[in-house]
Write an enzyme that holds these catalytic residues in place. Structure first.
Site, PDB file in Angstrom:
ATOM      1  N   LYS A 179       0.781  -1.233  -0.142  1.00  0.00           N
ATOM      2  CA  LYS A 179      -0.108  -0.041  -0.023  1.00  0.00           C
ATOM      3  C   LYS A 179       0.929   1.250   0.023  1.00  0.00           C
ATOM      4  O   LYS A 179       1.727   1.318   0.721  1.00  0.00           O
ATOM      5  CB  LYS A 179      -0.955   0.140   1.134  1.00  0.00           C
ATOM      6  CG  LYS A 179      -1.668   1.184   1.316  1.00  0.00           C
ATOM      7  CD  LYS A 179      -2.814   1.287   2.319  1.00  0.00           C
ATOM      8  CE  LYS A 179      -2.244   1.066   3.723  1.00  0.00           C
ATOM      9  NZ  LYS A 179      -3.403   1.331   4.992  1.00  0.00           N
ATOM     10  N   SER A 230      -4.797   3.622 -16.923  1.00  0.00           N
ATOM     11  CA  SER A 230      -3.925   3.411 -15.821  1.00  0.00           C
ATOM     12  C   SER A 230      -3.873   4.209 -14.794  1.00  0.00           C
ATOM     13  O   SER A 230      -4.318   5.499 -14.726  1.00  0.00           O
ATOM     14  CB  SER A 230      -2.594   2.796 -16.613  1.00  0.00           C
ATOM     15  OG  SER A 230      -2.002   4.070 -17.090  1.00  0.00           O
ATOM     16  N   TYR A 284      -4.176  -0.554 -13.606  1.00  0.00           N
ATOM     17  CA  TYR A 284      -2.854  -1.265 -13.697  1.00  0.00           C
ATOM     18  C   TYR A 284      -1.602   0.120 -13.656  1.00  0.00           C
ATOM     19  O   TYR A 284      -2.019   1.122 -14.090  1.00  0.00           O
ATOM     20  CB  TYR A 284      -2.845  -1.896 -14.616  1.00  0.00           C
ATOM     21  CG  TYR A 284      -2.785  -1.271 -16.269  1.00  0.00           C
ATOM     22  CD1 TYR A 284      -1.286  -0.843 -16.637  1.00  0.00           C
ATOM     23  CD2 TYR A 284      -3.929  -1.196 -16.594  1.00  0.00           C
ATOM     24  CE1 TYR A 284      -1.628   0.039 -17.980  1.00  0.00           C
ATOM     25  CE2 TYR A 284      -3.817  -0.674 -18.133  1.00  0.00           C
ATOM     26  CZ  TYR A 284      -2.842   0.107 -18.576  1.00  0.00           C
ATOM     27  OH  TYR A 284      -3.043   0.458 -19.891  1.00  0.00           O
TER      28      TYR A 284
END
Length: 115
Positions: free
Chosen positions: A9, A25, A58
């Site tokens: 994270k 993305s 992504y």
């Protein structure tokens, strides 16, 4: 059996750009990617603290030490420049492996730089 668990994270970074007319993305400063154990192309969840939006996309590598956090394509509609987001990745592993796994969490400063 394989389960999906929290892998890494980037906690509370500021969105620096939002580019609607892009393939898609999230572009992330390469230094932040490395520190958070993220690789280019990895699937991530982006949680917007300001408006509660949650999305998946992504990772694309951004310029090292630039502080860049840019949501591209349709994801750009879910943020405003200056919003604070959390970027989370997950991994599949066995239950036994997951019991001992320690996720990577980084806490960049207000300029999206590592302390």
């Amino acid at each position: 059996m394989m389960i999906q668990v929290f892998k890494s994270k980037i906690h509370r970074v500021k969105v620096t750009q939002a580019e609607l007319h892009y393939v898609g993305s999230i572009t992330i400063d390469e230094a932040l990617m490395e520190a958070a154990n993220l690789i280019e192309g990895e699937r991530v969840q982006v949680v917007n603290i300001n408006n509660g939006e949650r999305l998946e996309t992504y990772v694309i590598k951004g310029e090292r030490n630039s502080g860049m956090i840019c949501l591209n394509g349709p994801a750009a509609r879910k943020v405003q420049v200056g919003d604070i987001v959390i970027i989370i990745s997950y991994a599949f592993m066995s239950v036994e492996e997951a019991k001992n796994f320690k996720p990577t969490i980084i806490f960049p400063d207000e300029n999206n730089r590592l302390p």
